[in-house]
Design an enzyme around this catalytic site. Structure first.
Site, mmCIF file in Angstrom:
data_model
loop_
_atom_site.group_PDB
_atom_site.id
_atom_site.type_symbol
_atom_site.label_atom_id
_atom_site.label_comp_id
_atom_site.label_asym_id
_atom_site.label_seq_id
_atom_site.Cartn_x
_atom_site.Cartn_y
_atom_site.Cartn_z
ATOM 1 N N ARG A 100 45.800 103.826 -114.161
ATOM 2 C CA ARG A 100 45.198 105.169 -114.108
ATOM 3 C C ARG A 100 43.894 105.061 -113.303
ATOM 4 O O ARG A 100 43.214 104.037 -113.387
ATOM 5 C CB ARG A 100 44.931 105.742 -115.511
ATOM 6 C CG ARG A 100 46.221 106.183 -116.214
ATOM 7 C CD ARG A 100 45.966 106.967 -117.474
ATOM 8 N NE ARG A 100 45.536 108.333 -117.219
ATOM 9 C CZ ARG A 100 45.113 109.156 -118.192
ATOM 10 N NH1 ARG A 100 45.050 108.735 -119.451
ATOM 11 N NH2 ARG A 100 44.741 110.387 -117.905
ATOM 12 N N ASP A 114 34.902 109.464 -119.125
ATOM 13 C CA ASP A 114 35.818 108.510 -118.477
ATOM 14 C C ASP A 114 35.110 107.668 -117.435
ATOM 15 O O ASP A 114 35.499 106.528 -117.182
ATOM 16 C CB ASP A 114 37.005 109.253 -117.861
ATOM 17 C CG ASP A 114 37.896 109.779 -118.970
ATOM 18 O OD1 ASP A 114 37.593 110.869 -119.499
ATOM 19 O OD2 ASP A 114 38.836 109.054 -119.358
ATOM 20 N N ASN A 168 34.900 113.665 -117.247
ATOM 21 C CA ASN A 168 35.611 113.716 -118.535
ATOM 22 C C ASN A 168 36.761 114.698 -118.355
ATOM 23 O O ASN A 168 36.950 115.271 -117.274
ATOM 24 C CB ASN A 168 34.652 114.138 -119.661
ATOM 25 C CG ASN A 168 35.259 113.929 -121.043
ATOM 26 O OD1 ASN A 168 35.771 112.844 -121.333
ATOM 27 N ND2 ASN A 168 35.242 114.943 -121.884
ATOM 28 N N LYS A 169 37.539 114.870 -119.394
ATOM 29 C CA LYS A 169 38.743 115.709 -119.323
ATOM 30 C C LYS A 169 38.460 117.061 -118.684
ATOM 31 O O LYS A 169 37.432 117.682 -118.947
ATOM 32 C CB LYS A 169 39.286 115.871 -120.754
ATOM 33 C CG LYS A 169 40.567 116.657 -120.909
ATOM 34 C CD LYS A 169 41.674 116.193 -119.996
ATOM 35 C CE LYS A 169 42.028 114.726 -120.137
ATOM 36 N NZ LYS A 169 42.875 114.226 -119.023
HETATM 37 O O1 MRU Z 1 43.706 111.833 -120.099
HETATM 38 P P1 MRU Z 1 43.118 111.222 -121.325
HETATM 39 O O2 MRU Z 1 43.663 111.781 -122.595
HETATM 40 O O3 MRU Z 1 43.141 109.704 -121.290
HETATM 41 O O4 MRU Z 1 41.591 111.661 -121.231
HETATM 42 C C1 MRU Z 1 40.714 111.291 -122.245
HETATM 43 C C2 MRU Z 1 39.378 111.881 -122.101
HETATM 44 O O5 MRU Z 1 39.046 112.560 -121.151
HETATM 45 C C3 MRU Z 1 38.397 111.488 -123.155
HETATM 46 O O6 MRU Z 1 37.545 112.540 -123.475
HETATM 47 C C4 MRU Z 1 37.581 110.321 -122.617
HETATM 48 O O7 MRU Z 1 38.440 109.291 -122.201
HETATM 49 C C5 MRU Z 1 36.643 109.787 -123.590
HETATM 50 S S1 MRU Z 1 37.503 108.804 -124.770
HETATM 51 C C6 MRU Z 1 36.461 108.055 -125.821
#
Ligand code: MRU
Length: 352
Positions: free
Chosen positions: A95, A242, A252-253
């Site tokens: 990823r 992230d 972040n998401k």
């Molecule tokens: O696509 P994902 O579900 O892996 O994305 C996760 C996020 O964006 C979380 O908020 C981020 O990784 C922080 S996790 C402690």
């Protein structure tokens, strides 16, 4: 003070990875075994394991799995090492956005490069490192939780986006680690969880793990956050991350940026909680963070059913970048970093 979670999303058992399948929660709560490096690559890519720190742990374990497979192919340690270094680089591409994955693969590459052992000895060193990364993450999250709890007002209503909890880490959480530590001190705090389209990590994962631990949680859809902020029903926002650039810009998401803008408008403090392994000091600003583009079906379908015309155009970036000037503080295992982030981030890295 820690308020333990019952969830351990990814552990190492009997020479294999054991992970909770996050694609089926909340319908099923089942562990799957990952027994090869390629399986781990796909488990990360397909989000069976997800969340920045958790995919870092997965990457580290995946390199151990490749090493176990390679042991049958090589008799010469130098050849084994150069093959394994290529596999580590490959694992790091499973990823693109969360830097914890690249960080953990780099940690394993250091083990490979520094080892003076034979093949079996090197596999043992890599296994120890993968276990260490997992257990260390829990301790870092607890430290982060304790620092973060200090800025949570009594009875706070805390908004979060996506899942940055036990499921996304070794088993305590970054943003939800702050919630857990705050709840341990004051059981009147509560969470507002954004649904988090398109994958619904807020609805499917955050509400699931908080309800399991008895922490009050209210589910809202993504577009509702400013409504509740205006009504005075949100006291603070805490999200995970992230990747954080050297100036504090935070990926972040997708949808996090919108929440941050709404929080700024309503004078609500917006915090990011993340371990130092999420900070990428090699990049100056968030413009350099690669944003994952995911499949159109994540947007066009819900629970396997199409919700729109099958002719519609779709763009599906998995993450966005919140500019540093919208962030009140970055909660780390070494304390809360405050603006100017160029300075506070450089200082914490010089001390570590
Ligand atoms: O696509 P994902 O579900 O892996 O994305 C996760 C996020 O964006 C979380 O908020 C981020 O990784 C922080 S996790 C402690």
């Amino acid at each position: 003070m820690a308020f333990e979670s019952k969830i351990r999303p990814i552990t190492w058992e009997n020479g294999k990875s054991k992970m909770l399948d996050q694609t089926v929660i909340p319908y099923e709560y089942k562990y799957v075994e990952i027994t090869s490096g390629d399986e781990m690559f796909n488990a990360i890519r397909n989000m069976i394991v997800r969340g920045a720190p958790a995919i870092g742990i997965g990457g580290a374990q995946g390199i151990v799995l490749y090493a176990q497979e390679g042991a049958n192919k090589f008799s010469n340690v130098a050849d084994f090492k150069s093959w394994l270094l290529e596999k580590a680089d490959y694992m790091a591409t499973s990823r693109p956005t969360a830097v914890n994955l690249m960080w953990a693969c780099d940690e394993q590459k250091k083990v490979i490069n520094n080892s003076v052992s034979d093949i079996q000895g090197l596999i043992k060193e890599l296994t120890d490192k993968a276990i260490d990364i997992e257990l260390d993450d829990i301790n870092r999250c607890k430290a982060m939780g304790d620092y973060g709890a200090e800025v949570v007002p009594k009875g706070a209503r805390i908004l979060t986006h996506c899942n940055a909890g036990a499921l996304a880490t070794g088993g305590y959480g970054t943003a939800l680690g702050v919630v857990r530590s705050a709840f341990a001190k004051d059981n009147t705090v509560q969470v507002f969880a954004d649904e988090t389209r398109p994958r619904q990590q807020g609805a499917r994962l955050t509400t699931f793990e908080l309800a399991m631990d008895g922490i009050p949680v209210t589910l809202i859809t993504d577009g509702m956050c400013s409504y509740f902020m205006k009504k005075g029903m949100i006291d603070m926002v805490v999200v995970g991350a992230d990747r954080i650039a050297a100036n504090g810009d935070t990926a972040n998401k997708i949808g996090t940026y919108t929440v941050a803008i709404a929080a700024k408008y309503h004078n609500i403090p917006f915090y990011v909680a993340a371990p130092l392994s999420t900070i990428d000091i090699s990049i100056a600003t968030g413009d350099e963070i690669p944003i994952e583009e995911r499949a159109r079906e994540e947007v066009t379908h819900i629970n396997g059913k199409i919700i729109c015309s099958d002719k519609v155009n779709v763009i599906n970036p998995g993450f966005d970048v919140t500019p540093h000037d919208l962030i009140a503080g970055i909660i780390t295992e070494k304390g809360i970093l405050r603006p100017d982030y160029n300075k506070s981030i450089a200082e914490v890295f010089n001390r570590s």
